[in-house]
Design an enzyme around this catalytic site. Structure first.
Site, PDB file in Angstrom:
ATOM      1  N   GLU A   1      40.853  37.438  39.420  1.00 63.86           N
ATOM      2  CA  GLU A   1      41.359  36.087  39.123  1.00 63.86           C
ATOM      3  C   GLU A   1      40.278  35.029  39.345  1.00 63.86           C
ATOM      4  O   GLU A   1      40.160  34.070  38.569  1.00 63.86           O
ATOM      5  CB  GLU A   1      42.601  35.782  39.959  1.00 63.86           C
TER       6      GLU A   1
ATOM      7  N   HIS B   1      38.107  34.670  36.365  1.00 62.33           N
ATOM      8  CA  HIS B   1      38.670  33.850  35.284  1.00 62.33           C
ATOM      9  C   HIS B   1      38.298  32.376  35.453  1.00 62.33           C
ATOM     10  O   HIS B   1      38.093  31.663  34.467  1.00 62.33           O
ATOM     11  CB  HIS B   1      40.196  33.962  35.255  1.00 62.33           C
TER      12      HIS B   1
ATOM     13  N   GLN C   1      44.100  31.124  31.756  1.00 60.96           N
ATOM     14  CA  GLN C   1      44.900  32.035  30.930  1.00 60.96           C
ATOM     15  C   GLN C   1      46.096  31.336  30.298  1.00 60.96           C
ATOM     16  O   GLN C   1      46.698  31.861  29.350  1.00 60.96           O
ATOM     17  CB  GLN C   1      45.371  33.239  31.757  1.00 60.96           C
TER      18      GLN C   1
ATOM     19  N   CYS D   1      44.206  43.207  32.062  1.00 55.07           N
ATOM     20  CA  CYS D   1      44.225  41.746  32.090  1.00 55.07           C
ATOM     21  C   CYS D   1      45.289  41.280  31.102  1.00 55.07           C
ATOM     22  O   CYS D   1      45.347  41.780  29.977  1.00 55.07           O
ATOM     23  CB  CYS D   1      42.855  41.191  31.697  1.00 55.07           C
ATOM     24  N   LEU D   2      46.107  40.324  31.522  1.00 56.98           N
ATOM     25  CA  LEU D   2      47.173  39.830  30.648  1.00 56.98           C
ATOM     26  C   LEU D   2      46.604  39.176  29.388  1.00 56.98           C
ATOM     27  O   LEU D   2      47.297  39.081  28.378  1.00 56.98           O
ATOM     28  CB  LEU D   2      48.067  38.834  31.397  1.00 56.98           C
TER      29      LEU D   2
HETATM   30 NI    NI Z   1      42.818  38.755  33.808  1.00 56.01          NI
END
Ligand code: NI
Length: 165
Positions: free
Chosen positions: A137, A140, A51, A94-95
């Site tokens: 996480e 990801h 991310q 989700c960011l």
């Molecule tokens: Ni996320």
């Protein structure tokens, strides 16, 4: 420490599989500190390497800080050891996909093993929101985002909603 830019879907890096971390170098220590600062600034409860464009198997998490129960963890090379048969559905944001959430069914309890920043090996069971967070996480690190858990129709609908913002 510094706050890093957070990549947004559909950045192709969010679909890549990350590589393991062999040594906990000063660069990894700095990355972990920056990821925690970035997560708190976002503000979020979890943040994974890709991310912030770091294609390594690392994520940070602090599920309780917004409620005054801060307990930050840095998970290096995390793996699930056990997953429950029982499943639970939760609304996940989700960011990297701001503005939309998805209802996702996952195992309700998991046991995860990981390496800490001190090089130690940790094993811990997670339930409730923390179980959701660690699985989100971990996804990801394998190039999987919330959209990838949806049916084709639901995925298309949510992506359209996300892109219409
Ligand atoms: Ni996320």
């Amino acid at each position: 420490m510094s706050v890093l830019p957070i990549l947004r879907w559909p950045d192709p890096r969010l679909a890549e599989i990350c590589s393991p971390i062999d040594d906990i170098t000063p660069e990894i220590e700095t990355l972990a500190a920056d990821m925690l600062e970035t997560m708190y600034a976002a503000p979020g409860r979890g943040l994974a390497g890709p991310q912030v464009g770091a294609m390594r198997r690392i994520f940070v998490m602090d599920t309780g800080w917004k409620e005054g129960k801060s307990d930050p963890i840095v998970c290096i090379n995390p793996m699930l050891q056990e997953i429950s048969e029982e499943r639970a559905t939760a609304e996940e944001g989700c960011l990297s996909i701001p503005g939309v959430t998805a209802q996702i069914s996952r195992p309700a309890q998991v046991q995860m093993v990981w390496t800490g920043l001190n090089g130690g090996r940790y094993v811990q069971g997670f339930a409730g929101f923390a179980a959701v967070c660690v699985q989100h996480e971990l996804d990801h690190l394998d190039g999987v985002v919330t959209f990838d858990h949806l049916t084709t129709a639901d995925r298309s609908d949510l992506i359209a909603k996300y892109q219409a913002q």
